[in-house]
Design a protein around this motif. Structure first.
Motif, PDB file in Angstrom:
ATOM      1  N   ARG A  73       2.057 -13.714 -14.715  1.00  0.00           N
ATOM      2  CA  ARG A  73       2.778 -13.090 -13.905  1.00  0.00           C
ATOM      3  C   ARG A  73       2.468 -13.507 -12.391  1.00  0.00           C
ATOM      4  O   ARG A  73       1.259 -13.658 -12.212  1.00  0.00           O
ATOM      5  CB  ARG A  73       3.313 -11.850 -14.167  1.00  0.00           C
ATOM      6  N   ASP A  74       3.609 -13.273 -11.722  1.00  0.00           N
ATOM      7  CA  ASP A  74       3.158 -13.294 -10.051  1.00  0.00           C
ATOM      8  C   ASP A  74       2.858 -11.863  -9.739  1.00  0.00           C
ATOM      9  O   ASP A  74       3.113 -11.059 -10.359  1.00  0.00           O
ATOM     10  CB  ASP A  74       4.171 -14.070  -9.381  1.00  0.00           C
ATOM     11  N   ASP A  75       2.262 -11.581  -8.436  1.00  0.00           N
ATOM     12  CA  ASP A  75       2.129 -10.199  -7.984  1.00  0.00           C
ATOM     13  C   ASP A  75       3.450  -9.327  -7.850  1.00  0.00           C
ATOM     14  O   ASP A  75       3.084  -8.154  -7.831  1.00  0.00           O
ATOM     15  CB  ASP A  75       1.447 -10.309  -6.752  1.00  0.00           C
ATOM     16  N   LYS A  76       4.621 -10.049  -7.986  1.00  0.00           N
ATOM     17  CA  LYS A  76       5.647  -9.335  -7.933  1.00  0.00           C
ATOM     18  C   LYS A  76       6.186  -8.820  -9.428  1.00  0.00           C
ATOM     19  O   LYS A  76       7.184  -8.087  -9.793  1.00  0.00           O
ATOM     20  CB  LYS A  76       7.049 -10.130  -7.295  1.00  0.00           C
ATOM     21  N   LEU A 178      -2.131 -11.879 -17.258  1.00  0.00           N
ATOM     22  CA  LEU A 178      -2.742 -12.478 -16.201  1.00  0.00           C
ATOM     23  C   LEU A 178      -1.748 -12.269 -14.871  1.00  0.00           C
ATOM     24  O   LEU A 178      -0.492 -12.752 -14.833  1.00  0.00           O
ATOM     25  CB  LEU A 178      -3.388 -13.783 -16.147  1.00  0.00           C
ATOM     26  N   ILE A 179      -2.227 -11.846 -13.983  1.00  0.00           N
ATOM     27  CA  ILE A 179      -1.429 -11.536 -12.700  1.00  0.00           C
ATOM     28  C   ILE A 179      -2.038 -12.055 -11.451  1.00  0.00           C
ATOM     29  O   ILE A 179      -3.141 -11.731 -11.331  1.00  0.00           O
ATOM     30  CB  ILE A 179      -0.897 -10.167 -12.436  1.00  0.00           C
ATOM     31  N   VAL A 180      -1.321 -13.162 -10.900  1.00  0.00           N
ATOM     32  CA  VAL A 180      -1.857 -13.820 -10.030  1.00  0.00           C
ATOM     33  C   VAL A 180      -1.036 -13.700  -8.585  1.00  0.00           C
ATOM     34  O   VAL A 180       0.103 -13.979  -8.507  1.00  0.00           O
ATOM     35  CB  VAL A 180      -1.943 -15.247 -10.173  1.00  0.00           C
ATOM     36  N   GLY A 181      -2.069 -13.147  -7.661  1.00  0.00           N
ATOM     37  CA  GLY A 181      -1.395 -13.244  -5.898  1.00  0.00           C
ATOM     38  C   GLY A 181      -2.469 -13.600  -5.092  1.00  0.00           C
ATOM     39  O   GLY A 181      -3.539 -14.186  -5.475  1.00  0.00           O
ATOM     40  N   PRO A 209     -10.001  -2.424  -3.536  1.00  0.00           N
ATOM     41  CA  PRO A 209      -8.842  -2.160  -4.371  1.00  0.00           C
ATOM     42  C   PRO A 209      -7.660  -2.125  -3.472  1.00  0.00           C
ATOM     43  O   PRO A 209      -6.493  -2.628  -3.939  1.00  0.00           O
ATOM     44  CB  PRO A 209      -9.070  -0.734  -4.669  1.00  0.00           C
ATOM     45  N   ALA A 210      -7.618  -1.853  -2.225  1.00  0.00           N
ATOM     46  CA  ALA A 210      -6.429  -2.173  -1.238  1.00  0.00           C
ATOM     47  C   ALA A 210      -5.568  -3.447  -1.195  1.00  0.00           C
ATOM     48  O   ALA A 210      -4.781  -3.431  -1.215  1.00  0.00           O
ATOM     49  CB  ALA A 210      -6.574  -1.408   0.063  1.00  0.00           C
ATOM     50  N   ALA A 211      -6.558  -4.472  -1.448  1.00  0.00           N
ATOM     51  CA  ALA A 211      -5.801  -5.572  -1.332  1.00  0.00           C
ATOM     52  C   ALA A 211      -4.849  -5.966  -2.512  1.00  0.00           C
ATOM     53  O   ALA A 211      -4.072  -7.039  -2.469  1.00  0.00           O
ATOM     54  CB  ALA A 211      -7.023  -6.812  -1.532  1.00  0.00           C
ATOM     55  N   PHE A 212      -5.125  -5.276  -3.480  1.00  0.00           N
ATOM     56  CA  PHE A 212      -4.172  -5.255  -4.956  1.00  0.00           C
ATOM     57  C   PHE A 212      -3.319  -4.169  -4.997  1.00  0.00           C
ATOM     58  O   PHE A 212      -2.396  -3.982  -5.667  1.00  0.00           O
ATOM     59  CB  PHE A 212      -4.849  -5.420  -5.940  1.00  0.00           C
ATOM     60  N   ALA A 213      -3.088  -3.545  -4.189  1.00  0.00           N
ATOM     61  CA  ALA A 213      -2.186  -2.182  -3.857  1.00  0.00           C
ATOM     62  C   ALA A 213      -0.597  -2.678  -4.175  1.00  0.00           C
ATOM     63  O   ALA A 213       0.153  -1.835  -4.740  1.00  0.00           O
ATOM     64  CB  ALA A 213      -2.274  -1.220  -2.660  1.00  0.00           C
ATOM     65  N   GLY A 214      -0.398  -3.698  -3.513  1.00  0.00           N
ATOM     66  CA  GLY A 214       1.182  -4.009  -3.789  1.00  0.00           C
ATOM     67  C   GLY A 214       1.627  -4.839  -5.141  1.00  0.00           C
ATOM     68  O   GLY A 214       2.578  -5.313  -5.088  1.00  0.00           O
ATOM     69  N   ARG A 309      -5.414 -18.836  -8.436  1.00  0.00           N
ATOM     70  CA  ARG A 309      -4.769 -19.078  -7.203  1.00  0.00           C
ATOM     71  C   ARG A 309      -3.063 -19.207  -7.465  1.00  0.00           C
ATOM     72  O   ARG A 309      -2.856 -19.549  -8.601  1.00  0.00           O
ATOM     73  CB  ARG A 309      -5.075 -20.293  -6.172  1.00  0.00           C
ATOM     74  N   PRO A 310      -2.198 -18.461  -6.700  1.00  0.00           N
ATOM     75  CA  PRO A 310      -0.833 -18.502  -7.053  1.00  0.00           C
ATOM     76  C   PRO A 310      -0.187 -19.983  -7.060  1.00  0.00           C
ATOM     77  O   PRO A 310      -0.487 -20.758  -6.366  1.00  0.00           O
ATOM     78  CB  PRO A 310      -0.147 -17.814  -5.694  1.00  0.00           C
ATOM     79  N   ALA A 311       0.473 -20.197  -8.008  1.00  0.00           N
ATOM     80  CA  ALA A 311       1.101 -21.547  -8.123  1.00  0.00           C
ATOM     81  C   ALA A 311       2.167 -21.822  -7.181  1.00  0.00           C
ATOM     82  O   ALA A 311       2.964 -20.963  -6.601  1.00  0.00           O
ATOM     83  CB  ALA A 311       1.591 -21.698  -9.607  1.00  0.00           C
ATOM     84  N   GLY A 312       2.612 -23.019  -6.772  1.00  0.00           N
ATOM     85  CA  GLY A 312       3.674 -23.097  -5.943  1.00  0.00           C
ATOM     86  C   GLY A 312       5.066 -22.988  -6.768  1.00  0.00           C
ATOM     87  O   GLY A 312       5.198 -22.884  -8.100  1.00  0.00           O
TER      88      GLY A 312
END
Length: 343
Positions: A73-76, A178-181, A209-214, A309-312
């Motif tokens: 999944r993406d970070d959303k 797997l969640i990628v952002g 951890p704050a970098a992944f808070a969103g 790395r996030p996919a395009g």
């Protein structure tokens, strides 16, 4: 033959089972004072499971958790792709299983007389091993002593700028996720007995951890249940297989980043292939020739860190169009390319 194995990790212990079954005299020397602990969990893919079975020490039913699907999944929280891993089991006869590393080590250590507190300081191509100032002689010396192997003796592994921070918790997990952002990758795998392995792959050597808070669910729950945070830098070196009477397996032979989840599996592939080599003509150069192509492929793919790395947008759109079963069949082909055992 008289065989010394330096290192009582996954590869060294599995190899010992096969060699003892073949009638060799085997000594397993481990630098630590007791069985290895830590490292959270390890995922044994079908090629690693086939190697364990071929070494006479298959994964028992109920050890760990079977992984039937892997979703990205993406970070959303939007699905990018889903892979049906039951296709891999049907094609090879072996499932994908995540096991707490400490429990896997305990399983593999059964029946193996490991000599703890015995650090191998060096080994030479004539089969001479120095342990605690003593000199031992063997027909074959196996370096299974990790990325900083003293048996390999030189060519130190280099950090590629990424680090995995991982641990175990009771966060619910059914299948692999797997969640990628932009901050990196978050992974979650059920590991059996109500435990889940989680990990964060980040650039640099500091976990914030704050970098992944969103990030979308279940990342907030993972962040709220962080325990036993372990740090593992992504290391890389050129594959080497030993010389003379010395053979290398696992990270001693070919350390690479964990992004393809093949570290333990390739160590088991090494052990399976080395056992067959020693049961045949004993040509250790042939062992290296057999293992080089799949290991180079895994190493190159892992070193790219592209899974972190996030996919395009175009790649995401195409990936969403691939059915889970078709993705699984594609992965079967890739795992066969990774494998000496399955081929």
């Amino acid at each position: 033959m008289d065989i010394i194995i330096a290192g009582a990790g996954i590869g060294g212990l599995a190899l010992a089972h096969g060699l003892l079954a073949d009638g060799h005299a085997v000594r397993v020397l481990e630098a630590a004072d007791g069985p290895r602990r830590g490292g959270a969990a390890v995922t044994i893919y079908s090629n690693g499971a086939a190697a364990l079975d071929g070494l006479g020490v298959p994964l028992p039913e109920g050890l760990g958790a079977r992984i039937d699907a892997l979703e990205i999944r993406d970070d959303k929280g939007r699905r990018v792709s889903r892979m049906d891993l039951t296709v891999l089991r049907k094609a090879t006869g072996f499932p994908v299983t995540t096991v707490v590393r400490e429990r896997l080590i305990a399983h593999l250590a059964k029946g193996i007389p490991v000599e703890y507190g015995q650090k191998v300081e060096s080994a030479t191509p004539d089969g001479t091993v120095v342990v605690g100032g003593r000199t031992l002689q063997a027909d074959v010396v196996v370096g299974a002593d990790g990325a900083h192997s003293r048996v390999r003796n030189g060519d130190p592994a280099a950090w590629n700028g990424w680090t995995t921070f991982q641990g175990l918790s009771t966060v619910p997990a059914k299948d692999g996720l797997l969640i990628v952002g932009e901050a990196g990758l978050v992974g979650l795998m059920p590991a059996g007995d109500g435990l889940a392995q989680w990990w964060f792959d980040v650039r640099g050597d500091v976990f914030d951890p704050a970098a992944f808070a969103g990030y979308a669910d279940p990342v907030p729950e993972v962040l709220a249940n962080l325990t036993g945070l372990g740090s593992f830098p992504h290391l890389l070196h050129e594959p080497a297989w030993g010389a003379g009477k010395v053979a290398l397996i696992g990270d001693a032979a070919h350390v690479f980043p964990p992004s393809q989840a093949q570290g333990a599996n390739q160590a088991l592939e090494d052990a399976w292939t080395l056992r067959r080599t020693l049961a045949g003509d004993g040509d250790l150069r042939a062992y290296g020739r057999l293992r080089t192509p799949p290991v180079r492929l895994v190493s190159q793919m892992a070193a790219s860190e592209r899974t972190n790395r996030p996919a395009g947008p175009i790649t995401k759109a195409l990936a969403r169009m691939v059915p889970a079963g078709l993705a699984g069949r594609g992965y079967v082909a890739l795992v066969r390319r990774f494998s000496t055992v399955l081929r």
